[in-house]
Design an enzyme around this catalytic site. Structure first.
Site, short mmCIF file in Angstrom:
data_model
loop_
_atom_site.label_atom_id
_atom_site.label_comp_id
_atom_site.label_asym_id
_atom_site.label_seq_id
_atom_site.Cartn_x
_atom_site.Cartn_y
_atom_site.Cartn_z
N ASN A 144 0.88 -1.17 0.00
CA ASN A 144 0.00 0.00 0.00
C ASN A 144 0.91 1.22 0.00
OD1 ASN A 144 -1.77 2.08 0.52
ND2 ASN A 144 -2.38 1.36 2.55
N TRP A 145 1.00 1.85 -1.14
CA TRP A 145 1.93 2.99 -1.26
C TRP A 145 1.44 4.22 -0.50
CZ3 TRP A 145 3.70 3.17 -7.16
CH2 TRP A 145 4.44 2.01 -7.44
N LYS A 146 0.16 4.25 -0.16
CA LYS A 146 -0.45 5.43 0.50
C LYS A 146 -0.20 6.67 -0.36
CE LYS A 146 -0.17 3.06 4.88
NZ LYS A 146 -0.02 3.12 6.35
N HIS B 276 -9.43 1.10 5.00
CA HIS B 276 -8.16 1.33 5.70
C HIS B 276 -8.41 2.27 6.88
CE1 HIS B 276 -4.07 2.46 6.61
NE2 HIS B 276 -3.70 1.40 5.95
N GLU C 65 -6.80 4.65 8.00
CA GLU C 65 -6.57 6.08 7.71
C GLU C 65 -7.80 6.69 7.03
OE1 GLU C 65 -2.85 5.44 5.67
OE2 GLU C 65 -1.97 4.79 7.57
N GLU D 214 -5.20 -4.95 10.51
CA GLU D 214 -4.18 -3.93 10.74
C GLU D 214 -4.47 -3.23 12.06
OE1 GLU D 214 -2.26 -2.77 6.72
OE2 GLU D 214 -3.93 -1.39 7.10
N GLY E 93 2.75 2.12 10.90
CA GLY E 93 3.71 3.21 10.77
C GLY E 93 4.42 3.57 12.07
N SER F 138 3.72 -2.24 10.41
CA SER F 138 5.16 -2.32 10.65
C SER F 138 5.76 -3.68 10.30
CB SER F 138 5.50 -1.93 12.10
OG SER F 138 5.07 -0.61 12.36
N GLY G 80 2.96 -1.18 4.28
CA GLY G 80 3.01 0.25 3.99
C GLY G 80 4.43 0.69 3.68
N GLY G 81 5.10 1.25 4.68
CA GLY G 81 6.43 1.84 4.49
C GLY G 81 7.41 0.94 3.76
P1 13P Z 1 3.16 0.23 7.72
O1 13P Z 1 3.66 -1.04 7.10
O2 13P Z 1 3.89 1.45 7.23
O3 13P Z 1 3.07 0.14 9.21
O4 13P Z 1 1.64 0.43 7.20
C1 13P Z 1 0.77 -0.63 7.24
C2 13P Z 1 -0.45 -0.24 6.49
O5 13P Z 1 -1.19 0.62 6.90
C3 13P Z 1 -0.72 -0.94 5.22
O6 13P Z 1 -1.99 -0.66 4.75
#
Ligand code: 13P
Length: 252
Positions: A9-11, A96, A98, A168, A174, A214, A235-236
């Site tokens: 997930n590049w966000k 998600h 967010e 999640e 994050g 994470s 994510g990251g």
């Molecule tokens: P991180 O891997 O950066 O913690 O993010 C997870 C995430 O929200 C994937 O959708």
């Protein structure tokens, strides 16, 4: 056998050129060393059509990070499920944390989005997870159970076959603070039980449940070794080819 999946997930990261460069790098890495799982990258809308060309004919699937809760029309700035599908994408992330926290996405809104995504032939990566206070109060199962019931329980078993779940825990996203493999397994087993209760054992056994929060090359293997963990939503670490590939390799 249910599918093992590593999805990125590049966000809201990477401009178009950077995104294309990352997609090309990943394509080369996976052509040289075939993955033992399905691989999906979910990108901002602006990347989709061009990344679709890059990954066409490869093992890499493509998804959006959201879609509208309306079919079409005067909804300035929104992107419909049909529009996502027309780029060549096969997946969409919905629910998600967010989107829930910053954009007010309720269970009702998510139900609409899920229905439209499925009606347009997209597979949905549906996210669920509790915040820290809920975990500290021991309410994580109650919260996640409601998230599942409120947005997905009206689906048919046939529709559920196009849903992938992603647990999640919000406190792990994050933050560098990963759930332990045991915490992930406990929750994934609970989720599978909730799905079994509503849709039956066969549906529960075949649905993929990903862990997100994470996840890194250094912890993916341990988390993925748990029986109810079918992969990760990353994510990251999905923003660097070597890190993402390291997580994909956890299935080897
Ligand atoms: P991180 O891997 O950066 O913690 O993010 C997870 C995430 O929200 C994937 O959708």
């Amino acid at each position: 056998m249910r599918k093992k999946i590593v999805a990125g997930n590049w966000k809201m990261n990477l401009n178009l050129q950077e995104g294309l460069a990352l997609a090309n790098e990943l394509k080369a890495a996976l052509a040289a060393d075939k993955p033992n799982c399905d691989v999906v990258i979910c990108t901002p809308f602006i990347h989709l059509a061009k990344v679709a060309d890059v990954v066409a004919g490869t093992v890499i699937g493509l998804g959006a990070e959201n879609c509208a809760d309306k079919e079409k029309g005067a909804f300035t700035g929104e992107v419909s499920a049909a529009q996502v599908k027309s780029t060549g994408a096969q997946y969409v992330i919905l629910g998600h944390s967010e989107r829930r926290a910053y954009y007010g996405e309720t269970a009702e809104i998510l139900k609409e989005k899920v229905n439209l995504a499925l009606a347009n032939g997209l597979k949905v990566i549906f996210c669920i997870g509790e915040v820290l206070e809920e975990r500290e109060a021991g309410k994580q199962n109650e919260v996640v159970g409601s998230q599942l019931a409120d947005s997905l329980f009206d689906l048919t078993e046939e529709q559920l076959a196009n849903i992938i779940l992603a647990y999640e825990p919000v406190w792990a996203i994050g933050t560098g603070k990963t759930a332990t493999a045991e915490q992930a397994e406990d929750m994934h087993a609970f989720i599978r039980g909730v799905i079994a209760g509503r849709f039956g054992e066969a549906a529960a056994e075949s649905i993929s449940i990903l862990y997100g929060g994470s996840c890194k090359p250094s912890n993916a293997k341990e988390i993925f070794s748990k029986p109810d963990v079918d992969g990760g939503l990353i994510g990251g670490a999905a923003l660097k080819c070597a890190d993402f590939k390291g997580i994909i390799d956890a299935w080897k």
